[in-house]
Design an enzyme around this catalytic site. Structure first.
Site, short mmCIF file in Angstrom:
data_model
loop_
_atom_site.label_atom_id
_atom_site.label_comp_id
_atom_site.label_asym_id
_atom_site.label_seq_id
_atom_site.Cartn_x
_atom_site.Cartn_y
_atom_site.Cartn_z
N ASP A 46 -40.54 12.00 -36.58
CA ASP A 46 -41.64 12.93 -37.16
C ASP A 46 -43.01 12.21 -37.03
OD1 ASP A 46 -41.54 11.40 -39.46
OD2 ASP A 46 -40.34 12.78 -40.22
N HIS A 96 -34.72 7.37 -32.24
CA HIS A 96 -34.36 8.82 -31.43
C HIS A 96 -35.47 9.39 -30.71
CE1 HIS A 96 -30.69 9.08 -34.40
NE2 HIS A 96 -30.35 8.09 -33.04
N THR A 125 -30.67 8.07 -45.10
CA THR A 125 -29.78 8.35 -43.97
C THR A 125 -28.35 8.46 -44.36
OG1 THR A 125 -29.00 7.78 -41.89
CG2 THR A 125 -29.50 5.86 -43.41
N GLU A 149 -27.54 10.40 -52.75
CA GLU A 149 -26.04 10.50 -53.20
C GLU A 149 -25.57 9.33 -52.27
OE1 GLU A 149 -25.24 14.34 -51.57
OE2 GLU A 149 -24.99 13.82 -49.66
#
Ligand code: NAD
Length: 276
Positions: free
Chosen positions: A133, A148, A217, A244
């Site tokens: 982005d 990436h 990530t 999380e």
């Protein structure tokens, strides 16, 4: 196989991109970990950030697990392989165009800005990002390794000519090169190799850092998920910031700060600069 989009990694509906849970300041455990993180960063000039889609969720770009948005309309498994692109570039470009418009309208959030400030302060050596982005550069980071690739440029799959995105007309899809070949964004699709230079630089940074901030990530995309492992093996402290726990939690990471990346990074910066 090198994916643009992750596979596996738990229930895709565990959180929504647009329902970011509250991060509880004042909680003793959280405050201790914020202090510990701020101290680790302050003492080092070799901090590296390894970031994923989660860092950009507060900028309005959904990760692959967030409910709603782009990825409910376009299943990544159907749209994000190089085979799918080559077989039907027009179909895949419908997704790429919509994703590109979303990325163009998004702005860096507090987490991106904090990393830019840490580079300016001389603590952060580089950012290794899985994101396409460009928000780290927009926030001001100079040393960004795009593992990436990036959506900012296009490449002709026939002759290899590259174009900055703003020079390309999207009047009809797929956009085409002067040689009439199909243009593809310089992002890594499933089935494409990691840009070799980016891989070498990422490995070098991982092997030479003292602290690695692993932010947003799920760490399930290979070979990117090996980067924190390399840093750990080289003796770095690994600090996770995520809503999380992930595959790294409790094994590779030394501790995890649970909550939205923007608010956590802001709290760490406040601690470092004595603003709180
Ligand atoms: P992922 O979608 O697999 O996982 C996102 C992770 O971020 C999850 O662990 C989630 O718990 C966490 N998260 C979500 N919101 C968060 C928040 N506000 N604060 C902190 N953590 C949060 O993403 P990934 O591991 O980066 O998967 C990799 C692939 O996804 C990359 O290859 C990338 O190309 C692609 N991707 C990129 C973008 C982008 O460029 N912004 C967006 C979507 C997907």
């Amino acid at each position: 196989m090198v994916p643009l989009f992750p596979v596996g990694g738990g229930n895709p509906n565990t959180h929504s991109a647009f329902a970011i849970p509250h991060f509880k300041r004042g909680d003793i455990l959280t405050d201790n970990l914020i202090r510990k993180t701020a101290q680790a960063i302050s003492r080092s000039r070799k901090v590296v950030a390894f970031t994923g889609a989660g860092i950009s969720v507060e900028s309005g770009i959904p990760d692959f697990r967030g409910a709603g948005g782009l990825w409910e309309k376009f299943d990544p498994a159907e749209y994000a392989t190089i085979e799918a692109f080559l077989a039907n570039p027009q179909k895949v470009w419908a997704m790429l165009k919509e994703m590109g418009d979303l990325l163009e309208s998004s702005r860096p959030n507090a987490a991106h800005r904090s990393l830019a400030r840490l580079e300016e302060m001389g603590h952060l050596r580089s950012v290794i990002t899985q994101n396409i982005d460009h928000l780290h550069q927009e926030a001001g980071n100079k040393r960004v390794i795009e593992y990436h690739g990036s959506h900012k440029n296009l490449i002709c799959i026939q002759c290899g000519r590259r174009y900055p995105k703003e020079e390309v007309k999207f009047e009809s899809l797929p956009p085409r090169c002067a040689c009439s070949g199909v243009l593809k964004p310089t992002v890594v699709f499933f089935g494409e190799p990691i840009p070799w230079g980016a891989h070498l630089q990422a490995v070098e940074e991982a092997r030479n850092c003292e602290v690695m901030l692993v932010i947003g990530t799920s760490a399930v995309v290979s070979p990117a998920c090996d980067i924190p492992v390399l840093a750990k093996k080289a003796g770095a402290a690994i600090v996770e910031i995520n809503l999380e726990e992930t595959a790294l939690t409790g094994s590779v990471s030394d501790w995890i700060l649970k909550g939205p990346a923007g608010r956590i990074m802001q709290a760490v910066m406040d601690r470092m600069t004595g603003a709180e």
